[in-house]
Motif scaffolding. Structure first.
Motif, PDB file in Angstrom:
ATOM      1  N   GLU A 186      32.420  89.104  59.311  1.00 54.83           N
ATOM      2  CA  GLU A 186      33.313  90.542  58.507  1.00 54.83           C
ATOM      3  C   GLU A 186      33.048  91.765  59.847  1.00 54.83           C
ATOM      4  N   GLU A 187      33.892  92.523  59.317  1.00 55.90           N
ATOM      5  CA  GLU A 187      34.038  93.431  60.290  1.00 55.90           C
ATOM      6  C   GLU A 187      32.504  94.211  60.842  1.00 55.90           C
ATOM      7  N   ILE A 188      31.734  94.421  59.808  1.00 51.79           N
ATOM      8  CA  ILE A 188      30.676  94.571  61.230  1.00 51.79           C
ATOM      9  C   ILE A 188      29.565  93.582  61.045  1.00 51.79           C
ATOM     10  N   PRO A 189      29.611  93.619  62.617  1.00 53.06           N
ATOM     11  CA  PRO A 189      28.908  92.046  61.874  1.00 53.06           C
ATOM     12  C   PRO A 189      27.712  92.777  62.285  1.00 53.06           C
ATOM     13  N   VAL A 190      26.171  92.221  60.948  1.00 57.10           N
ATOM     14  CA  VAL A 190      24.714  92.577  61.617  1.00 57.10           C
ATOM     15  C   VAL A 190      23.740  91.008  61.844  1.00 57.10           C
ATOM     16  N   GLU A 191      23.280  91.349  62.935  1.00 60.63           N
ATOM     17  CA  GLU A 191      21.915  90.194  62.897  1.00 60.63           C
ATOM     18  C   GLU A 191      20.757  90.183  62.577  1.00 60.63           C
ATOM     19  N   ILE A 192      20.200  89.408  61.971  1.00 58.64           N
ATOM     20  CA  ILE A 192      19.157  88.901  61.420  1.00 58.64           C
ATOM     21  C   ILE A 192      17.894  88.474  62.472  1.00 58.64           C
ATOM     22  N   GLY A 193      16.138  89.244  62.753  1.00 59.34           N
ATOM     23  CA  GLY A 193      15.631  88.994  63.531  1.00 59.34           C
ATOM     24  C   GLY A 193      14.699  89.393  62.687  1.00 59.34           C
ATOM     25  N   THR A 194      12.803  88.959  63.865  1.00 61.03           N
ATOM     26  CA  THR A 194      11.905  88.949  63.548  1.00 61.03           C
ATOM     27  C   THR A 194      11.540  90.120  64.207  1.00 61.03           C
ATOM     28  N   VAL A 195      10.419  90.597  63.927  1.00 58.71           N
ATOM     29  CA  VAL A 195      10.066  92.619  64.835  1.00 58.71           C
ATOM     30  C   VAL A 195       9.700  91.858  65.667  1.00 58.71           C
ATOM     31  N   HIS A 196       9.260  89.943  66.240  1.00 59.51           N
ATOM     32  CA  HIS A 196       8.367  89.927  67.388  1.00 59.51           C
ATOM     33  C   HIS A 196       9.640  89.875  68.237  1.00 59.51           C
ATOM     34  N   SER A 197      11.247  89.459  67.475  1.00 58.89           N
ATOM     35  CA  SER A 197      12.273  89.282  68.674  1.00 58.89           C
ATOM     36  C   SER A 197      13.283  90.007  69.237  1.00 58.89           C
ATOM     37  N   VAL A 198      12.696  91.429  68.483  1.00 53.35           N
ATOM     38  CA  VAL A 198      13.585  92.457  68.586  1.00 53.35           C
ATOM     39  C   VAL A 198      12.338  92.919  69.543  1.00 53.35           C
ATOM     40  N   LYS A 199      11.423  93.251  69.866  1.00 52.78           N
ATOM     41  CA  LYS A 199      10.883  93.951  71.025  1.00 52.78           C
ATOM     42  C   LYS A 199      11.361  94.034  72.258  1.00 52.78           C
ATOM     43  N   GLY A 200      10.965  95.761  72.411  1.00 54.35           N
ATOM     44  CA  GLY A 200      12.009  96.351  73.610  1.00 54.35           C
ATOM     45  C   GLY A 200      13.355  96.368  73.524  1.00 54.35           C
ATOM     46  N   GLN A 201      13.884  95.972  72.403  1.00 51.61           N
ATOM     47  CA  GLN A 201      15.633  96.448  71.981  1.00 51.61           C
ATOM     48  C   GLN A 201      15.441  97.543  71.785  1.00 51.61           C
ATOM     49  N   THR A 202      17.400  97.842  71.473  1.00 53.23           N
ATOM     50  CA  THR A 202      17.753  99.119  71.212  1.00 53.23           C
ATOM     51  C   THR A 202      19.256  98.423  70.367  1.00 53.23           C
TER      52      THR A 202
END
Length: 698
Positions: free
Chosen positions: A582-598
């Motif tokens: 859609e117009e605003i793409p949103v991704e889903i993940g676990t907390v572990h998977s986004v460690k280090g991300q912004t």
């Protein structure tokens, strides 16, 4: 040697677009060349500060005494980041006598490889947990159970009792525990003992010595083949240092400075080995360890650490976060487990948000119930639009993310009605795959198997199951004696492997193992199911046919298909799954998977791991009596500084660390979605604390 201001200025131009490093925290760290630890809050630019220091040091290379710099990190990605930013500007930093790599590659290069050659006559051929686990499976299925009353018991019977000691388990669960032991046990080569989750299971100097020797022989035969798992490298390295202590001095003379990034992700055995080499009484090597102890959320056992294995010393701090706003950092700071308090009890580790927005955005508390879970994603998107975040540079650079602690139920949640990500967001678990293990075509075996584990084991298992299906279609059986009576049974995986091992040609089994590993890798990692299909089909029609005297009947021909049939809608469950386009793409993940991300915006949705996050943060220290009310510990969700007790409140501490990591991702908007039934105070108290409230249950 001193770091020159002119070199810091050059680093500023290269690394931060000509902006200046602050004189309070970053410049003092860059200039400090003594042994120290840098503790940095999320988004503080700690790696950039390290890169600046390395750049400045490179201007002094080569050192007059011929020594160099050792730069280590936990992951290859972090090493590649260092190379990407510095290699073109200071190539000498990546040449002898310097070394840039992971802790694992350093240990293999300088210690474990030599140890394997000296003790077992082989260099490391494969240092791989996946390949090692193939060997474990083969060994496990080759073990034979002793009969009732047989003494001494066979190894597998003995292990069943040892690894399940003090636990009442079903037979199948007990067997799986043995398999887990074989994959995970720590082989102390110097002391000759086998340790499993900090408990010695078997040792040489004990009444169980024969069992120990049987396992030691199996393990050392793998070493002689040059096959190690990752932990084995450290065990061999430790043995090498114990027997050849002069190696320490050689390494100390080689490396004047040691820098370790992301130290919070290292485990105790990794930290201890580095300390054993470089932090001795007469060592001149300076060690600097960098990271955030509050982000140590996983270890080899996959559990959340309440305390990092890293114990900081001679601390320096980067407390200013360029990622977080003041509004978000005030909340994140309440979730800091270890504040590194000084002798006066004052916190030295404090999350200060430095990012300024034209229109400040408060953290949003989104209250939902099971009837309104379908509104969560749309509410998040509405907030993004309301604040025009889709128009920001950070939107394009970092994107938007919905995260949760627990993704899915191992048992599909059949025995409770609590929520995990798969129950809340149907798109997260949109898979055309089955939990069953039998299918009617080879194509389906290679595509519809359970891919929940991020390892090669599911692929290996489904390939063996496909081969068993062929034998069943050909009505092939093996014979077994039960109570003196001979019975025919269809093949199991262990019987299949045993028969292949018993082929007259000794190379048959080794070749089959290599093929099985190659096929599994191609399916799980290289995404080459079509090529693998053709290879397995050819194998069945030739070698496999010969080994088991097959006809390749009509049933098998149908099973093999004429050609690879790519099945539609195969979507693997990954840690990052695009929800839609859609117009605003949103991704889903676990907390572990986004460690280090912004992220530009983050929605943290509470899920059930034992209990929900908001439940675990509500700690009743003392129950109410007739004369006194209950005592409840401060709740960080209410912007209160936690007061968790020593050796208590472990679930709350785990939760604090997970939410600290999850809450510290966004540059602009933070949302926390909480089940309304878990509110412990009136909603107005949350509002007055600093939250913007959205109630989806009205």
């Amino acid at each position: 040697m001193k770091i020159k201001d002119e070199h810091i200025k050059e680093a500023e131009n290269l690394l931060i677009d000509g902006n200046e490093f602050d004189l309070e925290e970053r410049v003092p760290f860059i200039k400090d060349l003594n042994t120290c630890d840098l503790l940095a809050v999320p988004g503080s630019g700690k790696t950039t500060a390290l890169l600046a220091k390395l750049y400045c040091l490179s201007k002094n290379l080569p050192f007059k005494d011929g020594s160099g710099i050792l730069i280590l990190s936990h992951t290859n990605a972090a090493v590649e980041e260092i190379e990407k930013n510095l290699k073109s500007y200071c190539p000498s930093l990546f040449e002898y006598p310097n070394f840039v790599g992971t802790v694992q590659s350093f240990v293999n290069t300088f210690l474990a490889n030599q140890a394997c050659q000296v003790k077992y006559g082989s260099y490391i051929r494969q240092n791989d947990d996946e390949l090692y686990n193939f060997e474990v499976n083969d060994f496990f299925y080759s073990l034979k159970w002793s009969k009732r009353g047989q003494e001494p018991k066979n190894l597998i019977n003995k292990l069943f009792g040892l690894v399940n000691a003090g636990r009442r388990v079903e037979f199948q669960e007990g067997k799986e525990k043995i398999l887990d032991f074989l994959k995970r046990f720590y082989f102390d080569i110097s002391e000759r003992k086998l340790i499993y989750y900090n408990r010695t299971i078997l040792k040489h100097d004990s009444p169980n010595q024969p069992y120990y020797i049987e396992l030691e022989n199996w393990k050392e035969n793998l070493f002689r083949k040059g096959l190690l798992n990752y932990r084995d490298s450290f065990n061999l390295a430790d043995w090498y240092l114990n027997n050849y202590s002069e190696v320490k001095l050689l390494l100390q003379n080689r490396f004047r400075y040691v820098f370790i990034d992301e130290t919070q992700d290292l485990e105790s055995f990794q930290i201890e080995l580095i300390e054993k080499i470089f932090n001795t009484d007469n060592s001149n090597t300076k060690i600097q360890r960098i990271g955030d102890i509050n982000q140590s959320i996983y270890n080899s056992g996959k559990s959340v650490k309440t305390n990092a294995d890293w114990e900081p010393r001679n601390q320096r701090f980067l407390n200013g976060s360029k990622r977080l706003t003041k509004e978000v950092s005030e909340l994140v700071n309440c979730f800091t487990l270890d504040r590194q308090k000084d002798d006066n009890g004052d916190a030295r580790f404090v999350v200060n948000g430095l990012r300024e927005l034209q229109k400040p955005i408060k953290p949003h508390l989104v209250l939902f119930n099971k009837e309104s879970i379908g509104k969560l994603e749309e509410t998040f998107k509405e907030l993004i639009k309301e604040n025009k975040l889709e128009e920001t540079i950070e939107s394009e650079k970092y994107g938007f993310k919905i995260i949760g602690w627990s993704a899915k139920w191992d048992d599909n949640g059949s025995n409770n009605d609590k929520l995990r990500l798969e129950n809340i967001f149907s798109n997260y678990n949109k898979e055309s795959k089955s939990k069953k293990e039998t299918f009617d075509t080879l194509s389906k075996y290679l595509q519809y198997f359970n891919k929940d584990k991020s390892s090669l084991e599911p692929a290996r298992k489904t390939i063996l199951n496909a081969l068993i299906a062929v034998l069943k279609l050909e009505n092939k059986t093996y014979k077994i004696k039960i109570r003196g009576q001979e019975i025919e049974r269809y093949y199991t995986k262990s019987e299949l492997i045993k028969d292949i091992k018993n082929q007259p040609d000794n190379d048959v089994y080794e070749n089959f193992k290599s093929l099985l590993y190659q096929w599994s890798f191609e399916i799980m990692v290289a995404n080459k199911a079509s090529q693998t299909y053709n290879s397995i089909k050819n194998f069945i029609q030739n070698e496999f046919k010969e080994w088991f005297n097959l006809e390749i009947n009509d049933g098998v021909k149908t099973f093999l298909d004429e050609e690879y049939n790519e099945l539609v809608n195969i979507v693997n469950l990954t840690e990052d799954v695009p929800l839609n386009k859609e117009e605003i793409p949103v991704e889903i993940g676990t907390v572990h998977s986004v460690k280090g991300q912004t992220h530009c915006a983050t929605m943290y949705v509470e899920t059930s791991y034992i209990n929900y996050e908001s439940e675990k943060l509500n700690i009743i220290a003392k129950k109410a009596t007739k004369t006194k009310p209950e005592i409840i510990l401060p709740n960080p969700l209410l912007y209160e500084e936690h007061e968790y007790r020593t050796n208590k409140d472990s679930r709350a501490k785990e939760t604090l660390k997970m939410m600290y990591v999850g809450f510290s991702r966004p540059t602009h908007l933070l949302c926390f979605a909480m089940l309304k039934e878990n509110l412990v105070e009136h909603v107005e108290k949350y509002k007055n604390s600093g939250w913007e409230i959205i109630d989806l249950t009205d």
